[in-house]
Design a protein around this motif. Structure first.
Motif, PDB file in Angstrom:
ATOM      1  N   ASP A 141       0.831  -1.210   0.000  1.00  0.00           N
ATOM      2  CA  ASP A 141       0.000   0.000   0.000  1.00  0.00           C
ATOM      3  C   ASP A 141       0.866   1.262   0.000  1.00  0.00           C
ATOM      4  O   ASP A 141       0.547   2.247  -0.678  1.00  0.00           O
ATOM      5  CB  ASP A 141      -0.926   0.009   1.220  1.00  0.00           C
ATOM      6  N   ILE A 142       1.963   1.225   0.751  1.00  0.00           N
ATOM      7  CA  ILE A 142       2.877   2.372   0.785  1.00  0.00           C
ATOM      8  C   ILE A 142       3.497   2.591  -0.592  1.00  0.00           C
ATOM      9  O   ILE A 142       3.589   3.728  -1.082  1.00  0.00           O
ATOM     10  CB  ILE A 142       3.978   2.160   1.848  1.00  0.00           C
ATOM     11  N   SER A 143       3.907   1.504  -1.216  1.00  0.00           N
ATOM     12  CA  SER A 143       4.517   1.594  -2.545  1.00  0.00           C
ATOM     13  C   SER A 143       3.528   2.162  -3.568  1.00  0.00           C
ATOM     14  O   SER A 143       3.879   3.038  -4.376  1.00  0.00           O
ATOM     15  CB  SER A 143       4.996   0.210  -2.983  1.00  0.00           C
ATOM     16  N   LYS A 144       2.284   1.691  -3.525  1.00  0.00           N
ATOM     17  CA  LYS A 144       1.260   2.171  -4.459  1.00  0.00           C
ATOM     18  C   LYS A 144       0.933   3.644  -4.217  1.00  0.00           C
ATOM     19  O   LYS A 144       0.753   4.417  -5.166  1.00  0.00           O
ATOM     20  CB  LYS A 144      -0.009   1.327  -4.319  1.00  0.00           C
ATOM     21  N   THR A 145       0.862   4.025  -2.948  1.00  0.00           N
ATOM     22  CA  THR A 145       0.546   5.420  -2.616  1.00  0.00           C
ATOM     23  C   THR A 145       1.679   6.346  -3.041  1.00  0.00           C
ATOM     24  O   THR A 145       1.440   7.451  -3.557  1.00  0.00           O
ATOM     25  CB  THR A 145       0.277   5.566  -1.104  1.00  0.00           C
ATOM     26  N   ASN A 146       2.914   5.902  -2.833  1.00  0.00           N
ATOM     27  CA  ASN A 146       4.064   6.690  -3.292  1.00  0.00           C
ATOM     28  C   ASN A 146       4.033   6.871  -4.809  1.00  0.00           C
ATOM     29  O   ASN A 146       4.308   7.961  -5.328  1.00  0.00           O
ATOM     30  CB  ASN A 146       5.374   6.005  -2.889  1.00  0.00           C
ATOM     31  N   ALA A 147       3.705   5.787  -5.510  1.00  0.00           N
ATOM     32  CA  ALA A 147       3.640   5.850  -6.976  1.00  0.00           C
ATOM     33  C   ALA A 147       2.524   6.788  -7.431  1.00  0.00           C
ATOM     34  O   ALA A 147       2.687   7.550  -8.401  1.00  0.00           O
ATOM     35  CB  ALA A 147       3.415   4.448  -7.541  1.00  0.00           C
ATOM     36  N   SER A 175      -1.223  12.331   3.977  1.00  0.00           N
ATOM     37  CA  SER A 175      -1.818  11.850   5.231  1.00  0.00           C
ATOM     38  C   SER A 175      -1.923  10.327   5.241  1.00  0.00           C
ATOM     39  O   SER A 175      -1.669   9.669   6.262  1.00  0.00           O
ATOM     40  CB  SER A 175      -3.209  12.461   5.427  1.00  0.00           C
ATOM     41  N   LYS A 176      -2.285   9.783   4.081  1.00  0.00           N
ATOM     42  CA  LYS A 176      -2.402   8.326   3.965  1.00  0.00           C
ATOM     43  C   LYS A 176      -1.050   7.657   4.188  1.00  0.00           C
ATOM     44  O   LYS A 176      -0.955   6.630   4.878  1.00  0.00           O
ATOM     45  CB  LYS A 176      -2.956   7.956   2.589  1.00  0.00           C
ATOM     46  N   LEU A 177       0.008   8.239   3.627  1.00  0.00           N
ATOM     47  CA  LEU A 177       1.351   7.686   3.811  1.00  0.00           C
ATOM     48  C   LEU A 177       1.768   7.723   5.279  1.00  0.00           C
ATOM     49  O   LEU A 177       2.364   6.763   5.791  1.00  0.00           O
ATOM     50  CB  LEU A 177       2.365   8.459   2.958  1.00  0.00           C
ATOM     51  N   SER A 178       1.455   8.812   5.949  1.00  0.00           N
ATOM     52  CA  SER A 178       1.795   8.932   7.374  1.00  0.00           C
ATOM     53  C   SER A 178       1.073   7.862   8.188  1.00  0.00           C
ATOM     54  O   SER A 178       1.661   7.227   9.077  1.00  0.00           O
ATOM     55  CB  SER A 178       1.423  10.324   7.896  1.00  0.00           C
TER      56      SER A 178
END
Length: 201
Positions: A141-147, A175-178
């Motif tokens: 999820d972190i990888s997808k959000t960063n992308a 905010s989602k990444l945090s």
């Protein structure tokens, strides 16, 4: 002269026995993990009991199998006789649905009294499996959000958003990444806590 011959024969038999034990143990251990029959819980069994050159000391070659649903981390068995009880912890994870062969030496007046029992850690192993899955999902999820964030910035001239929608989207993704990083920290702590308990049991 006769005593010398008998002594020599005894030494030869002793060497042959030692070599036999070593070869048998090595051949079983080198066989590596094998596939097991479907089982709902981990199991263990003795494959061979071989006397050593030391009186009442036996080499016990045994097999440990994981269940067909859960990987077996920190596998552990108890081997016992009327003379000794030994707790044996194996270092490698046994993949679900497979078996591994190992060996230990045990004191026993009668090898027929040697027994083995696997310590069932299925509940803890299941919890560790779930924690691993959670870690993988959060990292994904972190990888997808960063992308997604990078893709949004790539479409903004000079990487300087001016539109309200872009600004709101960037703030939402940040905010989602945090939040995801906080979740990752918590799940990772839980994962290591479970591993500590598992290996300590």
């Amino acid at each position: 002269m006769l005593n010398q011959i008998r002594g020599g024969e005894y030494k030869i038999m002793k060497v042959k026995l030692t070599v036999f034990v070593a070869v048998l143990t090595a051949s079983l251990l080198l066989a590596g993990p094998s596939h097991a029959f479907a089982a709902s819980s981990p199991s263990s069994r003795i494959l061979a009991i071989v006397p050593t050159s030391v009186e009442n000391i036996h080499s016990v070659i045994f097999e440990v199998c994981a269940s067909d649903t859960v990987n077996m981390r920190a596998p552990e068995v108890i081997i016992n006789s009327l003379a000794e009880v030994k707790n044996v912890k194996l270092s490698k994870v046994i993949a679900k649905g497979t078996c591994t062969t190992n060996a230990a030496q045990l004191s026993a007046f009668d090898p027929a009294n040697i027994k083995i029992k696997v310590i069932d850690k299925s509940k803890l192993n299941t919890m560790v499996d779930q924690a691993e899955k959670n870690l993988i999902k959060i990292k994904s999820d972190i990888s997808k959000t960063n992308a997604e964030l990078q893709g949004l910035l790539d479409n903004i001239p000079g990487n300087t958003p001016t539109k309200k929608d872009d600004i709101a989207k960037i703030n939402d993704l940040t905010s989602k990444l945090s939040e995801l990083r906080m979740q990752l920290k918590d799940v990772r702590s839980e994962y290591h806590r479970l591993l500590y308990i598992l290996k300590g049991n």
